[in-house]
Each structure stands twice: as structure tokens, then as C-alpha cells.
Motif scaffolding. Sequence first.
Motif, PDB file in Angstrom:
ATOM      1  N   VAL A 141       0.846  -1.195   0.000  1.00 18.14           N
ATOM      2  CA  VAL A 141       0.000   0.000   0.000  1.00 18.14           C
ATOM      3  C   VAL A 141       0.878   1.241   0.000  1.00 18.14           C
ATOM      4  O   VAL A 141       1.820   1.355   0.771  1.00 18.14           O
ATOM      5  CB  VAL A 141      -0.930   0.014   1.237  1.00 18.14           C
ATOM      6  N   THR A 142       0.571   2.153  -0.909  1.00 20.32           N
ATOM      7  CA  THR A 142       1.295   3.414  -0.954  1.00 20.32           C
ATOM      8  C   THR A 142       0.409   4.521  -0.390  1.00 20.32           C
ATOM      9  O   THR A 142      -0.813   4.395  -0.345  1.00 20.32           O
ATOM     10  CB  THR A 142       1.708   3.768  -2.395  1.00 20.32           C
ATOM     11  N   VAL A 143       1.053   5.595   0.048  1.00 21.17           N
ATOM     12  CA  VAL A 143       0.323   6.742   0.573  1.00 21.17           C
ATOM     13  C   VAL A 143       0.750   7.984  -0.191  1.00 21.17           C
ATOM     14  O   VAL A 143       1.793   7.999  -0.838  1.00 21.17           O
ATOM     15  CB  VAL A 143       0.565   6.936   2.088  1.00 21.17           C
ATOM     16  N   ASN A 144      -0.073   9.012  -0.106  1.00 19.91           N
ATOM     17  CA  ASN A 144       0.214  10.284  -0.756  1.00 19.91           C
ATOM     18  C   ASN A 144       0.731  11.272   0.271  1.00 19.91           C
ATOM     19  O   ASN A 144       0.319  11.245   1.428  1.00 19.91           O
ATOM     20  CB  ASN A 144      -1.070  10.855  -1.376  1.00 19.91           C
ATOM     21  N   THR A 145       1.639  12.162  -0.155  1.00 17.98           N
ATOM     22  CA  THR A 145       2.051  13.272   0.708  1.00 17.98           C
ATOM     23  C   THR A 145       2.120  14.525  -0.135  1.00 17.98           C
ATOM     24  O   THR A 145       2.720  14.493  -1.204  1.00 17.98           O
ATOM     25  CB  THR A 145       3.418  13.021   1.371  1.00 17.98           C
TER      26      THR A 145
END
Length: 174
Positions: A141-145
Motif C-alpha cells: 500500500v502506498t500513501v500520498n504526501t
Amino acid sequence: MTTPPPGGTDYKPLDQYNNIELRPNVVKTLKKIESLGLKNVILSNTASSDSATVIRMLDRLGVLEMFEYVYATQSELDPDIPQKPDEIVFNKVLQKIGVKPKDCIMVGNTWDTDIVGANRAGMHAVWLQNPLVSVRKNCEVTVNTPPWILPVWDVDSVPKAIELIIESKNHFAD
């Protein structure tokens, strides 16, 4: 915020577990968050406990008045009910309290549900590390910043992390 029920799942309503207690310094942390002009809200994945049950437990613990809104998903034993990290439950709470995702900071101890869910909903997050629940189960799972995610190791560090997020929002808004 509290110690978990035995085994981590509320197979009976949370207000029936007399051994659930507030973790150290939670009241001080909640008061500090309030002093920053923020609302304290609970969004919790639960198994058998509905929102009214969680409210009764918070009342027993003496902290109910510190929360503007409490929502328990009552979903952990039913895969057909939306729960964190599903955006539906985050949006339901945000709509109820009248706050936009970009103006909200989720404080959670579970990466896969609290932090990833908040990130997908466009909320900033403080990841309260807890060796019992903070293991990433899905490393793909990737996240946004932004939104920002700040890890902390104890509840005492939560207000400072929130202040840093607020400062970064103000800085990048200019």
C-alpha cells in the motif's frame, strides 16, 4: 487511547469490560488538543459495540465530555459493513462534524486502517506507534504526501506532532 479488550476484539460490548482503562497521559493529551482549537472525535472499528456502547464506556472512563462525536463501525465481524480504511466511514464522520478532510488530523495506532484510511480520505495523520498493532500487514500500500503522516512513539508526543502538521499546512498555504 484505551487498553484493548482481552484478545483485542470486543466479542461483548466494550462497556462490559471493566478492565479497559485509559492509557497514561491521555486526558492531558486530549486537553492539549482542545487547547489548539481542535475537536476530539472518535472513529473506531468495533466488533459488537455500537456508538452508544462506546459512549457509555467513555463516560465510565470520565472523558466523554472531551469528544464532540463518537462513531463505532460495529463491522469487524461482518465484512459487508464499511470500516476503516474505507473512505465511506471517514467521510461520514467528517460530514457529521462539518470538517473538510484537509482540515482534519487523524490520530491512530493502526497503519493499515487508521493511517492508510485517513490518507486515502485526504486527511493528515499522526501514527501513534504501538508494537502490538502498528505492524504494516500490507507493505504494498502506498500513501500520498501531502497529506502529512507523522509517526510518534507515545501519547505525550501527539500534540507536538499535531502542531507540526498545522505549521506545515500554514507554511505551504502561503
